[in-house]
Design an enzyme around this catalytic site. Structure first.
Site, PDB file in Angstrom:
ATOM      1  N   SER A  21       0.835  -1.282   0.061  1.00 51.00           N
ATOM      2  CA  SER A  21       0.037  -0.026   0.153  1.00 51.00           C
ATOM      3  C   SER A  21       0.885   1.207   0.130  1.00 51.00           C
ATOM      4  O   SER A  21       2.379   1.042   0.321  1.00 51.00           O
ATOM      5  CB  SER A  21      -0.763  -0.045   1.229  1.00 51.00           C
ATOM      6  N   TYR A  43      -2.767  -0.844  10.344  1.00 52.75           N
ATOM      7  CA  TYR A  43      -2.769  -1.308   8.770  1.00 52.75           C
ATOM      8  C   TYR A  43      -1.436  -0.392   8.373  1.00 52.75           C
ATOM      9  O   TYR A  43      -0.742  -1.143   7.532  1.00 52.75           O
ATOM     10  CB  TYR A  43      -4.027  -0.241   8.120  1.00 52.75           C
TER      11      TYR A  43
END
Length: 257
Positions: free
Chosen positions: A148, A161
């Site tokens: 990401s 995350y």
């Protein structure tokens, strides 16, 4: 004569978390390039629906589905052994399964921290390790981990995350350090802000949406379809000397200030 560099005909690809969103689109791109695909998810009803859609499009003989918990070491080992025995040699693994949890770290329960880390990071280790056992014995294989922009950047309220995706970067490097000399290529795709079900609330937030459009040089959100081509490349013979890399697909977000 057409190039066969990116032809995946004859390769079996397992894509975790592929009943919807980014995983589904990557599975479709691999299938369109000729791969036989094995879909995975924990929601058996949604997985069955995706399996039915893909079987109708690509043929039942090229589409399989296996529901198992990618964060459960025993379930993973059992599932990978069964896939290898009943479907065939896994030539491509896409570690895509992931979740998000938005909460300030001062308020964050340890259970929620562990759930995100387990689903996003530990699962990639568990599935990657079991698949690699077979790939190494054959002397070839492709592993694609889904990272990401949070692999490099941080924002408030998504601490677990961010940590999990930073871990994916170094897990990719660790896998490369140990397995590249066995004929494997292990790389990561790092999507930017992609418009999916998971991010719909952010797209609907006018303030956040404006920030994304202004912060991204390309001037738009990414779409899951933007990830298909890079995934096919990393799954194909066209990337046989690419190893340990994180490929950012973010419209330029991570290279500007």
């Amino acid at each position: 004569m057409a190039s066969t560099l990116f032809d995946l005909t004859g390769r079996i690809a397992l894509i975790t978390g592929s009943s919807r969103g980014i995983g589904r689109v990557i599975a479709q791109a691999l299938a369109e390039a000729g791969a036989t695909i094995v879909l995975n998810g924990r929601d058996e009803e949604r997985l069955a629906a995706t399996h039915a859609d893909f079987s109708a499009e690509f043929g039942a003989e090229r589409v399989y589905a296996r529901a198992f918990d990618v964060a459960d070491a025993t379930a993973v080992a059992t599932a990978i052994a069964e896939i290898e025995a009943s479907i065939g040699a896994i030539g491509v693994l896409v570690n895509n399964a992931g979740i998000q949890h938005r909460e300030p770290m001062l308020d964050l329960d340890v259970e929620d921290w562990n759930r995100v880390i387990s689903t996003n990071l530990t699962s990639a280790f568990l599935v990657g390790r079991e698949v690699a056992r077979h790939m190494l014995a054959r002397g070839e294989g492709k592993i694609i981990n889904i990272a990401s922009v949070q692999t490099e950047l941080a924002r408030p309220t998504i601490g677990p995350y961010t940590v999990s995706k930073g871990g994916i970067r170094n897990l990719t490097r660790a896998m490369t350090a140990e397995w590249a000399n066995g004929g494997l290529q292990i790389n990561a795709i790092a999507p930017g802000y992609i418009h999916t079900e998971m991010t719909q609330a952010l797209v609907d937030d006018d303030t956040f949406n404006s920030w994304i459009l202004g912060r991204t040089p390309a001037g738009r959100w990414g779409t899951p379809a933007d990830l298909g081509g890079p995934a096919v490349w990393l799954a194909s013979s066209g990337s046989d000397y690419v190893n340990g890399q994180v490929i950012f697909i973010d419209g330029g977000m991570t290279v500007v200030v």
